[in-house]
Design a protein around this motif. Structure first.
Motif, PDB file in Angstrom:
ATOM      1  N   LEU A   1     -33.532  37.402 -72.866  1.00 42.09           N
ATOM      2  CA  LEU A   1     -34.884  37.105 -72.661  1.00 42.09           C
ATOM      3  C   LEU A   1     -36.124  37.406 -72.980  1.00 42.09           C
ATOM      4  CD1 LEU A   1     -35.813  34.567 -70.666  1.00 42.09           C
ATOM      5  CD2 LEU A   1     -36.459  36.838 -68.755  1.00 42.09           C
ATOM      6  N   ILE A   2     -36.490  36.426 -73.926  1.00 37.76           N
ATOM      7  CA  ILE A   2     -37.894  37.177 -74.368  1.00 37.76           C
ATOM      8  C   ILE A   2     -39.139  36.400 -73.989  1.00 37.76           C
ATOM      9  CG2 ILE A   2     -36.684  37.691 -76.564  1.00 37.76           C
ATOM     10  CD1 ILE A   2     -37.952  35.450 -77.906  1.00 37.76           C
ATOM     11  N   GLY A   3     -39.331  35.333 -73.178  1.00 37.67           N
ATOM     12  CA  GLY A   3     -39.989  34.584 -72.295  1.00 37.67           C
ATOM     13  C   GLY A   3     -40.006  32.916 -71.594  1.00 37.67           C
ATOM     14  N   ILE A   4     -40.912  32.460 -70.865  1.00 40.51           N
ATOM     15  CA  ILE A   4     -40.385  31.377 -70.320  1.00 40.51           C
ATOM     16  C   ILE A   4     -41.659  30.145 -70.595  1.00 40.51           C
ATOM     17  CG2 ILE A   4     -41.930  32.059 -67.935  1.00 40.51           C
ATOM     18  CD1 ILE A   4     -38.212  31.140 -67.736  1.00 40.51           C
ATOM     19  N   ALA A   5     -41.015  29.146 -70.866  1.00 41.78           N
ATOM     20  CA  ALA A   5     -41.630  27.841 -71.550  1.00 41.78           C
ATOM     21  C   ALA A   5     -41.680  26.991 -70.020  1.00 41.78           C
ATOM     22  CB  ALA A   5     -41.725  27.765 -72.534  1.00 41.78           C
TER      23      ALA A   5
ATOM     24  N   LEU B   1     -37.594  26.545 -69.021  1.00 38.96           N
ATOM     25  CA  LEU B   1     -37.317  27.506 -69.970  1.00 38.96           C
ATOM     26  C   LEU B   1     -36.789  28.252 -70.555  1.00 38.96           C
ATOM     27  CD1 LEU B   1     -37.339  23.797 -72.943  1.00 38.96           C
ATOM     28  CD2 LEU B   1     -35.419  24.433 -70.780  1.00 38.96           C
ATOM     29  N   PRO B   2     -36.239  29.042 -69.967  1.00 46.57           N
ATOM     30  CA  PRO B   2     -36.110  30.139 -70.727  1.00 46.57           C
ATOM     31  C   PRO B   2     -35.594  30.517 -71.885  1.00 46.57           C
ATOM     32  CG  PRO B   2     -35.064  30.320 -69.162  1.00 46.57           C
ATOM     33  CD  PRO B   2     -35.066  29.176 -69.200  1.00 46.57           C
ATOM     34  N   VAL B   3     -37.083  31.081 -73.137  1.00 45.17           N
ATOM     35  CA  VAL B   3     -37.142  31.161 -74.613  1.00 45.17           C
ATOM     36  C   VAL B   3     -35.985  32.408 -74.836  1.00 45.17           C
ATOM     37  CG1 VAL B   3     -38.385  31.218 -76.439  1.00 45.17           C
ATOM     38  CG2 VAL B   3     -39.605  30.255 -74.429  1.00 45.17           C
TER      39      VAL B   3
ATOM     40  N   SER C   1     -27.832  28.205 -61.042  1.00 41.14           N
ATOM     41  CA  SER C   1     -27.206  27.088 -61.764  1.00 41.14           C
ATOM     42  C   SER C   1     -26.698  27.574 -63.257  1.00 41.14           C
ATOM     43  CB  SER C   1     -28.310  25.951 -61.854  1.00 41.14           C
ATOM     44  OG  SER C   1     -28.685  25.669 -60.837  1.00 41.14           O
ATOM     45  N   THR C   2     -25.839  27.587 -63.610  1.00 37.61           N
ATOM     46  CA  THR C   2     -25.598  28.036 -64.652  1.00 37.61           C
ATOM     47  C   THR C   2     -24.365  26.567 -65.649  1.00 37.61           C
ATOM     48  OG1 THR C   2     -24.132  30.046 -65.444  1.00 37.61           O
ATOM     49  CG2 THR C   2     -23.177  29.172 -64.026  1.00 37.61           C
ATOM     50  N   PRO C   3     -23.918  27.082 -66.911  1.00 39.08           N
ATOM     51  CA  PRO C   3     -25.329  28.101 -67.771  1.00 39.08           C
ATOM     52  C   PRO C   3     -26.679  27.795 -67.787  1.00 39.08           C
ATOM     53  CG  PRO C   3     -23.460  26.155 -69.261  1.00 39.08           C
ATOM     54  CD  PRO C   3     -23.609  26.007 -67.615  1.00 39.08           C
ATOM     55  N   ALA C   4     -27.381  28.284 -68.384  1.00 39.82           N
ATOM     56  CA  ALA C   4     -28.873  27.879 -68.069  1.00 39.82           C
ATOM     57  C   ALA C   4     -29.494  27.252 -69.678  1.00 39.82           C
ATOM     58  CB  ALA C   4     -29.952  29.153 -67.900  1.00 39.82           C
ATOM     59  N   VAL C   5     -30.098  25.644 -69.225  1.00 40.09           N
ATOM     60  CA  VAL C   5     -31.317  25.329 -70.630  1.00 40.09           C
ATOM     61  C   VAL C   5     -32.042  26.853 -71.363  1.00 40.09           C
ATOM     62  CG1 VAL C   5     -32.424  23.529 -70.829  1.00 40.09           C
ATOM     63  CG2 VAL C   5     -30.057  23.377 -69.854  1.00 40.09           C
ATOM     64  N   THR C   6     -31.672  26.928 -72.126  1.00 48.04           N
ATOM     65  CA  THR C   6     -32.602  27.421 -72.682  1.00 48.04           C
ATOM     66  C   THR C   6     -33.838  27.211 -74.257  1.00 48.04           C
ATOM     67  OG1 THR C   6     -30.791  28.758 -74.048  1.00 48.04           O
ATOM     68  CG2 THR C   6     -31.515  29.572 -72.426  1.00 48.04           C
TER      69      THR C   6
ATOM     70  N   ASP D   1     -28.360  39.410 -66.811  1.00 46.05           N
ATOM     71  CA  ASP D   1     -27.431  40.520 -66.899  1.00 46.05           C
ATOM     72  C   ASP D   1     -27.995  41.585 -67.114  1.00 46.05           C
ATOM     73  OD1 ASP D   1     -27.196  40.287 -69.848  1.00 46.05           O
ATOM     74  OD2 ASP D   1     -25.077  39.406 -70.105  1.00 46.05           O
ATOM     75  N   ASP D   2     -26.663  42.760 -67.504  1.00 48.85           N
ATOM     76  CA  ASP D   2     -27.741  44.610 -67.398  1.00 48.85           C
ATOM     77  C   ASP D   2     -28.397  44.633 -68.976  1.00 48.85           C
ATOM     78  OD1 ASP D   2     -27.160  44.639 -65.022  1.00 48.85           O
ATOM     79  OD2 ASP D   2     -25.208  45.895 -65.501  1.00 48.85           O
ATOM     80  N   ASP D   3     -27.851  43.468 -69.994  1.00 51.31           N
ATOM     81  CA  ASP D   3     -28.286  42.805 -71.214  1.00 51.31           C
ATOM     82  C   ASP D   3     -29.214  42.460 -71.885  1.00 51.31           C
ATOM     83  OD1 ASP D   3     -27.841  44.901 -73.821  1.00 51.31           O
ATOM     84  OD2 ASP D   3     -26.489  42.391 -74.395  1.00 51.31           O
ATOM     85  N   ASP D   4     -30.029  42.218 -70.858  1.00 53.04           N
ATOM     86  CA  ASP D   4     -30.945  40.979 -70.649  1.00 53.04           C
ATOM     87  C   ASP D   4     -30.900  39.089 -71.406  1.00 53.04           C
ATOM     88  OD1 ASP D   4     -33.347  42.501 -69.635  1.00 53.04           O
ATOM     89  OD2 ASP D   4     -33.925  43.444 -71.619  1.00 53.04           O
ATOM     90  N   LYS D   5     -29.459  39.487 -70.925  1.00 51.95           N
ATOM     91  CA  LYS D   5     -29.337  37.898 -71.897  1.00 51.95           C
ATOM     92  C   LYS D   5     -29.198  37.323 -70.071  1.00 51.95           C
ATOM     93  CE  LYS D   5     -26.015  39.426 -75.248  1.00 51.95           C
ATOM     94  NZ  LYS D   5     -24.820  39.473 -76.238  1.00 51.95           N
ATOM     95  N   VAL D   6     -29.966  35.545 -70.378  1.00 52.54           N
ATOM     96  CA  VAL D   6     -30.087  35.207 -69.713  1.00 52.54           C
ATOM     97  C   VAL D   6     -28.492  34.186 -69.512  1.00 52.54           C
ATOM     98  CG1 VAL D   6     -30.869  32.764 -68.628  1.00 52.54           C
ATOM     99  CG2 VAL D   6     -32.457  34.351 -70.232  1.00 52.54           C
ATOM    100  N   VAL D   7     -27.631  34.571 -68.052  1.00 45.32           N
ATOM    101  CA  VAL D   7     -26.828  34.520 -67.343  1.00 45.32           C
ATOM    102  C   VAL D   7     -26.924  32.624 -66.286  1.00 45.32           C
ATOM    103  CG1 VAL D   7     -25.488  36.162 -67.540  1.00 45.32           C
ATOM    104  CG2 VAL D   7     -26.636  35.551 -65.539  1.00 45.32           C
TER     105      VAL D   7
END
Length: 237
Positions: free
Chosen positions: A133-137, A124-126, A97-102, A41-47
């Motif tokens: 969001l700070i990374g992806i694994a 997996l979004p980190v 697909s939501t909610p995201a698995v992080t 979203d606009d706050d960089d939170k994974v949705v």
């Protein structure tokens, strides 16, 4: 000891916004040769997360919807309504697909791999403590940790488990590794050290099994009979 997600994750992440169009999402996947990406979203939170599966499902739903309208077939209930919604989806927010698995960066790689397997996902979004969001694994990132040689595994068990964690108690214990299976053999000072050694060995990255051949060291010298409490014994007449 065990490595964490933050050590292997990719920090440069290809992401989508809720309002991004279907075609723009496809272009991103094609340009970066990836099979999915997080939606923020606009706050960089994974949705949510979009995968190739979501895109293929949308296209399949559109084809089915066109055929249904052309043949004037009756609706098929709830599943048909879900398919119709997928067919109409035109933005990342509608496709994801939501909610995201992080996961969090401080989580153990082995734990992240279990999360990935349990949910059947490839990435997996980190996120940080505020879900930004700070990374992806990816699956490949996590699997690299388990491709260690037996010699690397043996050295870490010897240095970190036997020498650093158990110390003098593990003097004389030998460690060997074959195909990720570690064998511990020898004597330890205390009985409680045996399950501790096994547990710590399992936490070493790349270990897939532990063979326990540990025993408790018996004190040298004769062992006399156990003595009872001091004081006068019973009087015999």
């Amino acid at each position: 000891m065990a490595r964490i997600v933050g050590e292997v994750m990719t920090r440069e992440v290809v992401e989508a916004r809720r309002e991004m169009s279907f075609k723009d999402v496809v272009r991103l996947l094609d340009r970066y040769r990836i099979s999915g990406l997080p939606v923020v979203d606009d706050d960089d939170k994974v949705v949510g997360v979009i995968s190739e599966t979501d895109l293929i499902r949308r296209q399949a739903a559109r084809s089915t919807g066109l055929l249904t309208r052309r043949l004037r077939l009756p609706p098929l209930g709830r599943s048909a309504r879900r398919a119709a919604a997928a067919a109409r989806a035109g933005t990342a927010g509608e496709l994801m697909s939501t909610p995201a698995v992080t996961v969090h960066p401080e989580q153990r790689i082995a734990d992240a791999a279990r999360v990935m397997e349990r949910h059947g996902v490839e990435r997996l979004p980190v996120v940080d403590e505020e879900d930004r969001l700070i990374g992806i694994a990816t699956r490949r990132d996590l699997l690299r940790v388990f491709l260690r040689t037996d010699d690397e595994i043996r050295r870490e068990v010897h240095d970190e488990v036997l020498t650093r964690a158990l110390g003098p108690s593990a003097h004389g214990v030998t460690v060997s590794a074959r195909d990720g299976v570690v064998t511990l053999e020898g004597h330890l000072e205390h009985l409680d050290d045996i399950p501790l050694a096994i547990r710590l060995t399992y936490r070493v990255d790349g270990v897939v099994g532990v063979v326990n051949r540990l025993t408790v060291r018996v004190p040298s010298g004769p062992v006399g009979p156990a003595k009872g409490p001091s004081g006068p014994g019973p009087e015999h007449r």
